[in-house]
Design an enzyme around this catalytic site. Structure first.
Site, short mmCIF file in Angstrom:
data_model
loop_
_atom_site.label_atom_id
_atom_site.label_comp_id
_atom_site.label_asym_id
_atom_site.label_seq_id
_atom_site.Cartn_x
_atom_site.Cartn_y
_atom_site.Cartn_z
N ARG A 46 0.84 -1.18 0.00
CA ARG A 46 0.00 0.00 0.00
C ARG A 46 0.89 1.25 0.00
O ARG A 46 1.70 1.43 0.91
CB ARG A 46 -0.92 -0.02 1.23
CG ARG A 46 -1.78 1.22 1.36
CD ARG A 46 -2.79 1.12 2.52
NE ARG A 46 -3.50 2.38 2.64
CZ ARG A 46 -3.35 3.24 3.64
NH1 ARG A 46 -2.54 2.98 4.65
NH2 ARG A 46 -4.02 4.39 3.65
N GLU B 85 -7.29 8.57 6.54
CA GLU B 85 -7.45 9.18 7.87
C GLU B 85 -8.06 10.57 7.87
O GLU B 85 -7.40 11.58 8.14
CB GLU B 85 -6.10 9.18 8.61
CG GLU B 85 -5.59 7.77 8.85
CD GLU B 85 -4.41 7.70 9.82
OE1 GLU B 85 -3.85 8.76 10.15
OE2 GLU B 85 -4.06 6.59 10.24
N TYR C 220 -3.90 1.91 16.00
CA TYR C 220 -2.62 1.80 16.68
C TYR C 220 -2.76 1.62 18.19
O TYR C 220 -1.97 0.96 18.82
CB TYR C 220 -1.77 3.06 16.43
CG TYR C 220 -1.29 3.20 15.00
CD1 TYR C 220 -0.04 2.72 14.63
CD2 TYR C 220 -2.08 3.80 14.03
CE1 TYR C 220 0.42 2.84 13.31
CE2 TYR C 220 -1.63 3.92 12.72
CZ TYR C 220 -0.37 3.45 12.37
OH TYR C 220 0.07 3.56 11.08
N HIS D 28 -3.02 10.97 0.72
CA HIS D 28 -2.46 10.76 2.06
C HIS D 28 -1.80 12.07 2.52
O HIS D 28 -0.59 12.14 2.69
CB HIS D 28 -1.47 9.59 2.04
CG HIS D 28 -1.15 9.03 3.40
ND1 HIS D 28 -1.26 7.69 3.72
CD2 HIS D 28 -0.71 9.63 4.54
CE1 HIS D 28 -0.90 7.50 4.98
NE2 HIS D 28 -0.56 8.66 5.50
N GLU E 13 -3.60 -0.02 8.29
CA GLU E 13 -2.38 0.39 9.01
C GLU E 13 -2.44 -0.15 10.43
O GLU E 13 -3.48 -0.09 11.08
CB GLU E 13 -2.25 1.92 9.11
CG GLU E 13 -1.79 2.60 7.85
CD GLU E 13 -1.61 4.11 8.01
OE1 GLU E 13 -1.38 4.58 9.15
OE2 GLU E 13 -1.71 4.81 7.00
N ASN F 207 -7.36 1.93 10.09
CA ASN F 207 -6.00 2.21 10.58
C ASN F 207 -6.11 2.30 12.09
O ASN F 207 -6.91 3.09 12.61
CB ASN F 207 -5.49 3.56 10.07
CG ASN F 207 -5.22 3.58 8.58
OD1 ASN F 207 -5.50 2.62 7.87
ND2 ASN F 207 -4.66 4.68 8.10
#
Ligand code: NAG
Ligand code: NAG
Length: 507
Positions: free
Chosen positions: A98, A188, A332, A143, A401, A330
């Site tokens: 990606r 995002e 984290y 992005h 992600e 995405n």
């Protein structure tokens, strides 16, 4: 009775052997990849006719807003070293890579009056090199590197941005769609809208909180939906690809089990990612009720004649609803949220934080990454996937992600632990029926981490930014990830032969 007990005992033991097994398999067809973004790796910032993006301008401001004063002028030099990046993807055995396209490499002024052939040629080279190596190109259209010329006109708070974005996307479908079948429109939205227009943590640093991020949210949703419909109506039949959006999702857990804190944590989730996900993935569409209610209530209290959250008309709601073939997640980290009576003095009004109405903290026992916002909370990942399943009727999910930052070094045991724990949580969610089809590590290689410059490393491969040829070397986590992909299973006891890593001079 005794026999029943015996049977129960045997069943329980069997289950425990199974549950403690350190080897777990991913379903057939599950896809693995890794990700980067154009500004973070390419360099070549003013080469071959490329125009300026908001990040080119931001990193050249004086004084520099970047922690180490650095820029993406050269970054990992993928503009020239992309064949090495593809080789790395091949070494890892990735199913897909990606990457994102730099808007101003293709359209130097942002608009289609001038199409830069050398920019097109660069991405053709990358895409063809991937395909030659049997790796699927997974292309992110946007992005964060908005053309500076379009920022001068307001960028993501000008409603015309939806047309600029469609015109740009069309150039990509026309030039790359014959070979690219995986697309993300926008990466995002929260980081674009809140961090760029409601705060100063991302370019263009507009800091109009309580207003800017909500105007941006509506425009991002419409821009995404327009590009989805363009693909759906004009390209899908010919090009046969999938197109979705990548939304960054943090799990907010209540700091206590009081009703107030549970409600507060839920509101935090709705503001963090529901505001973008609900209009696309929920059955009824539109912004989440909690977001509409909070902002309308506060706006009235503050003397505004209408809510600071723009309205989505019925036709806009219908247009946006369902406009994604998959939910790109995405993710984290997780946070804790609680309500506090003294909130009124804590945040400026109006503001996004005041609208949510919670205090956000972390548990000090959670392992801490090099990035201050990043704590390892694998059960939060599990809860996130379960909530997405419940809220949106089990959509097709791609993890686009997920990853961990360190200060550097090749022996990254904490990154190994993070990936193993998050993949374990993912397998748990798959066992509960979550429809996750792929997983993407962030990142393939070390890169320019926005305002943190080169102080936070996310790569499976280390990049030596002091060497003229930006040497890439695999970290321990790269060997672990490679084995997961090769075997299609997660073996918590697997230890790679690490002679090469141990012998390297810079450990
Ligand atoms: C951003 O705006 C807030 C008020 O909403 C203010 O407190 C803060 O100082 C501003 N930050 C910068 C860097 O201008
Ligand atoms: C379209 O894609 C599907 C699966 O992604 C595949 O089975 C099919 O053969 C493809 N058709 C064409 C015309 O490429």
């Amino acid at each position: 009775m005794a026999r029943t007990l015996l049977v129960c005992f045997v069943l329980i033991s069997l289950e425990c052997i199974w549950c403690k097994s350190s080897i777990r398999r991913f379903p057939d067809g599950f896809q693995f990849g890794a990700s980067t973004a154009a500004y973070q790796v390419e360099g070549g910032w003013s080469e071959d006719g490329k125009g300026l993006s908001i990040w080119d301008v931001a990193t050249h401001m004086q004084p520099s807003p970047i922690k180490d004063g650095s820029s993406g002028d050269i970054a990992a030099n993928s503009y020239h070293l992309y064949k090495r990046d593809v080789e790395i993807a091949k070494e890892l055995g990735l199913d897909f890579y990606r990457f994102s396209v730099s808007w101003t490499r293709i359209l130097p002024n942002g608009l289609t009056n001038k199409i830069n052939k050398l920019g097109i040629a660069y991405y053709n080279g990358l895409i063809d090199e991937l395909l030659r190596n049997n790796i699927k190109p997974f292309l992110t259209i946007y992005h964060w590197d908005l053309p500076y010329e379009l920022q001068k006109l307001g960028g993501w708070v000008n409603p015309l941005v939806t047309e600029w974005f469609v015109d740009y996307a069309k150039v990509l479908f026309d030039n790359f769609g014959d070979r690219v079948q995986l697309w993300v429109t926008i990466n995002e939205p929260k980081q674009i809208c809140y961090e760029g227009y409601g705060d100063v943590s991302k370019a263009p640093f507009i800091n109009a909180t309580g207003i800017g991020e909500y105007i941006c949210a509506k425009n991002v949703l419409l821009a995404h939906a327009k590009v989805y419909h363009l693909y759906n109506d004009h390209y899908r039949q010919l090009q046969n690809g999938s197109i979705g959006i990548s939304i960054s999702c943090t799990w907010f857990d209540p700091a206590s089990d009081t009703f107030d804190d549970q409600q507060g944590a839920r509101d935090a989730r709705r503001f963090d990612w529901g505001i973008y996900a609900h209009p696309i993935f929920s059955k009824d569409g539109d912004f989440p009720i909690e977001v509409k209610r909070n902002i309308a209530y506060k706006s009235a209290e503050q003397g505004y004649s209408k809510s600071r959250l723009p309205v989505l008309s019925n036709s806009e709601i219908t247009f946006i609803r369902g406009s994604s073939d998959f939910f790109g997640v995405n993710t984290y980290t997780s946070k804790l949220a609680y309500r506090d009576a003294s909130l009124d003095e804590m945040y400026p009004a109006p503001s996004y934080s005041d609208d949510i109405g919670v205090v956000i903290t972390k548990d000090p026992s959670w392992p801490q990454g090099q990035s201050n916002w990043l704590q390892e909370v694998p059960w939060g990942f599990y809860k996130l996937l379960m909530e997405i399943k419940d809220l949106y009727e089990n959509p097709l999910v791609f993890i686009t992600e997920n990853g961990w930052s360190t200060a550097g070094g090749l022996l990254d045991d904490d990154r190994v632990r993070y990936y193993r724990n998050y993949l374990t949580a993912l397998l748990d969610a798959l066992n509960q029926g979550c429809n996750v089809k792929g997983y993407t590590a962030w990142s393939l290689i070390d890169n320019f981490e926005w305002k943190q410059g080169y102080t936070e490393k996310f790569g499976l491969y280390q990049v030596d930014f002091t060497s003229p040829d930006l040497t890439r070397r695999p970290r321990k986590s790269a060997y672990i990830y490679k084995e997961i992909i090769r075997s299609k299973q997660l073996d918590l006891n697997f230890e790679p032969a690490l002679e090469e890593v141990y012998e390297s001079p810079d450990v």
